[in-house]
Every structure is written in structure tokens, then in C-alpha cells.
Design a protein around this motif. Structure first.
Motif, PDB file in Angstrom:
ATOM      1  N   GLN A  96      34.429  11.557   5.952  1.00  0.00           N
ATOM      2  CA  GLN A  96      35.367  11.125   4.916  1.00  0.00           C
ATOM      3  C   GLN A  96      35.570   9.621   5.028  1.00  0.00           C
ATOM      4  O   GLN A  96      35.388   9.039   6.087  1.00  0.00           O
ATOM      5  N   SER A  97      35.982   9.002   3.936  1.00  0.00           N
ATOM      6  CA  SER A  97      36.396   7.595   3.972  1.00  0.00           C
ATOM      7  C   SER A  97      37.449   7.382   2.893  1.00  0.00           C
ATOM      8  O   SER A  97      37.378   7.980   1.823  1.00  0.00           O
ATOM      9  N   TYR A  98      38.437   6.566   3.227  1.00  0.00           N
ATOM     10  CA  TYR A  98      39.473   6.210   2.279  1.00  0.00           C
ATOM     11  C   TYR A  98      40.208   4.985   2.775  1.00  0.00           C
ATOM     12  O   TYR A  98      40.030   4.557   3.908  1.00  0.00           O
ATOM     13  N   VAL A  99      41.024   4.392   1.916  1.00  0.00           N
ATOM     14  CA  VAL A  99      41.788   3.184   2.257  1.00  0.00           C
ATOM     15  C   VAL A  99      43.221   3.588   2.570  1.00  0.00           C
ATOM     16  O   VAL A  99      43.821   4.371   1.844  1.00  0.00           O
ATOM     17  N   GLU A 100      43.731   3.043   3.675  1.00  0.00           N
ATOM     18  CA  GLU A 100      45.124   3.280   4.047  1.00  0.00           C
ATOM     19  C   GLU A 100      45.712   1.971   4.567  1.00  0.00           C
ATOM     20  O   GLU A 100      45.076   1.263   5.342  1.00  0.00           O
ATOM     21  N   PRO A 126      45.357  -3.480   3.941  1.00  0.00           N
ATOM     22  CA  PRO A 126      44.534  -2.293   3.697  1.00  0.00           C
ATOM     23  C   PRO A 126      43.370  -2.172   4.682  1.00  0.00           C
ATOM     24  O   PRO A 126      42.660  -3.143   4.954  1.00  0.00           O
ATOM     25  N   ASN A 127      43.196  -0.995   5.223  1.00  0.00           N
ATOM     26  CA  ASN A 127      42.090  -0.673   6.122  1.00  0.00           C
ATOM     27  C   ASN A 127      41.231   0.400   5.475  1.00  0.00           C
ATOM     28  O   ASN A 127      41.752   1.363   4.914  1.00  0.00           O
ATOM     29  N   ILE A 128      39.925   0.250   5.587  1.00  0.00           N
ATOM     30  CA  ILE A 128      39.017   1.320   5.182  1.00  0.00           C
ATOM     31  C   ILE A 128      38.823   2.191   6.415  1.00  0.00           C
ATOM     32  O   ILE A 128      38.424   1.698   7.472  1.00  0.00           O
ATOM     33  N   LEU A 129      39.133   3.476   6.285  1.00  0.00           N
ATOM     34  CA  LEU A 129      38.979   4.406   7.387  1.00  0.00           C
ATOM     35  C   LEU A 129      37.720   5.232   7.164  1.00  0.00           C
ATOM     36  O   LEU A 129      37.512   5.786   6.085  1.00  0.00           O
ATOM     37  N   TYR A 130      36.880   5.286   8.192  1.00  0.00           N
ATOM     38  CA  TYR A 130      35.686   6.129   8.183  1.00  0.00           C
ATOM     39  C   TYR A 130      35.934   7.233   9.201  1.00  0.00           C
ATOM     40  O   TYR A 130      36.039   6.970  10.401  1.00  0.00           O
ATOM     41  N   ILE A 131      36.057   8.458   8.721  1.00  0.00           N
ATOM     42  CA  ILE A 131      36.456   9.571   9.558  1.00  0.00           C
ATOM     43  C   ILE A 131      35.281  10.517   9.754  1.00  0.00           C
ATOM     44  O   ILE A 131      34.592  10.886   8.801  1.00  0.00           O
ATOM     45  N   SER A 132      35.072  10.886  11.010  1.00  0.00           N
ATOM     46  CA  SER A 132      34.029  11.833  11.374  1.00  0.00           C
ATOM     47  C   SER A 132      34.689  12.972  12.149  1.00  0.00           C
ATOM     48  O   SER A 132      35.421  12.731  13.105  1.00  0.00           O
ATOM     49  N   ILE A 133      34.424  14.201  11.732  1.00  0.00           N
ATOM     50  CA  ILE A 133      35.021  15.367  12.362  1.00  0.00           C
ATOM     51  C   ILE A 133      33.909  16.208  12.975  1.00  0.00           C
ATOM     52  O   ILE A 133      32.964  16.593  12.283  1.00  0.00           O
ATOM     53  N   ASP A 134      34.019  16.484  14.269  1.00  0.00           N
ATOM     54  CA  ASP A 134      33.054  17.326  14.954  1.00  0.00           C
ATOM     55  C   ASP A 134      33.241  18.766  14.469  1.00  0.00           C
ATOM     56  O   ASP A 134      34.338  19.319  14.555  1.00  0.00           O
ATOM     57  N   ALA A 135      32.187  19.367  13.968  1.00  0.00           N
ATOM     58  CA  ALA A 135      32.272  20.701  13.371  1.00  0.00           C
ATOM     59  C   ALA A 135      32.634  21.781  14.384  1.00  0.00           C
ATOM     60  O   ALA A 135      33.314  22.746  14.050  1.00  0.00           O
ATOM     61  N   GLU A 136      32.206  21.629  15.624  1.00  0.00           N
ATOM     62  CA  GLU A 136      32.455  22.666  16.626  1.00  0.00           C
ATOM     63  C   GLU A 136      33.827  22.531  17.281  1.00  0.00           C
ATOM     64  O   GLU A 136      34.504  23.527  17.511  1.00  0.00           O
ATOM     65  N   THR A 137      34.226  21.308  17.605  1.00  0.00           N
ATOM     66  CA  THR A 137      35.473  21.109  18.361  1.00  0.00           C
ATOM     67  C   THR A 137      36.631  20.617  17.506  1.00  0.00           C
ATOM     68  O   THR A 137      37.753  20.569  17.978  1.00  0.00           O
ATOM     69  N   ALA A 138      36.363  20.202  16.279  1.00  0.00           N
ATOM     70  CA  ALA A 138      37.354  19.625  15.366  1.00  0.00           C
ATOM     71  C   ALA A 138      37.932  18.312  15.900  1.00  0.00           C
ATOM     72  O   ALA A 138      39.003  17.886  15.483  1.00  0.00           O
ATOM     73  N   ASP A 139      37.215  17.649  16.835  1.00  0.00           N
ATOM     74  CA  ASP A 139      37.622  16.319  17.302  1.00  0.00           C
ATOM     75  C   ASP A 139      37.443  15.326  16.166  1.00  0.00           C
ATOM     76  O   ASP A 139      36.454  15.360  15.436  1.00  0.00           O
ATOM     77  N   ILE A 140      38.413  14.425  16.024  1.00  0.00           N
ATOM     78  CA  ILE A 140      38.414  13.445  14.943  1.00  0.00           C
ATOM     79  C   ILE A 140      38.147  12.063  15.515  1.00  0.00           C
ATOM     80  O   ILE A 140      38.806  11.643  16.464  1.00  0.00           O
TER      81      ILE A 140
END
Length: 62
Positions: free
Chosen positions: A28-32, A40-54
Motif C-alpha cells: 500500500q502507499s498513501y500520504v499522511e 506530508p509524508n508518502i508512506l510505503y507499507i509492506s505487510i508480510d502475508a504469513e506473520t502480518a508484520d508491517i
């Protein structure tokens, strides 16, 4: 399903909390805006599918 995660502002370096919607996809990516300096910061979010670590990377918004 939502979860909170911490990111560090790309401008001032201060920690911020953000809500991450785990059902919105693995990448995911969005500005917050920073809660401290309001820039404003652009956030690039990666979520591990197995552990749900962000993992969050930030970048300046130009």
C-alpha cells in the motif's frame, strides 16, 4: 481489519502512529501528515502475508 504501526517522519524524524488496513492488500502507499511538524509524508507499507508484520518506509512529498 485494522492495525496500528509506527513510522518516522521523513522531515523531522519524529515517530508517528498510523492505522494500517490489513485487508487493503499486501503493498500500500498513501500520504499522511506528520503529527508533529504537519508536513506530508508518502508512506510505503509492506505487510508480510504469513506473520502480518508491517514495515513502513517514508519519503518526502514534493
Amino acid at each position: 481489519m485494522q492495525n496500528t504501526a509506527e513510522f518516522f517522519c521523513a522531515y523531522c524524524g519524529e515517530p508517528n502512529l498510523t492505522f494500517v488496513d490489513l485487508s487493503a492488500g499486501r503493498l500500500q502507499s498513501y500520504v499522511e501528515d506528520c503529527q508533529v511538524c504537519c508536513r506530508p509524508n508518502i508512506l510505503y507499507i509492506s505487510i508480510d502475508a504469513e506473520t502480518a508484520d508491517i514495515e513502513i518506509a517514508t519519503e518526502y512529498e514534493e
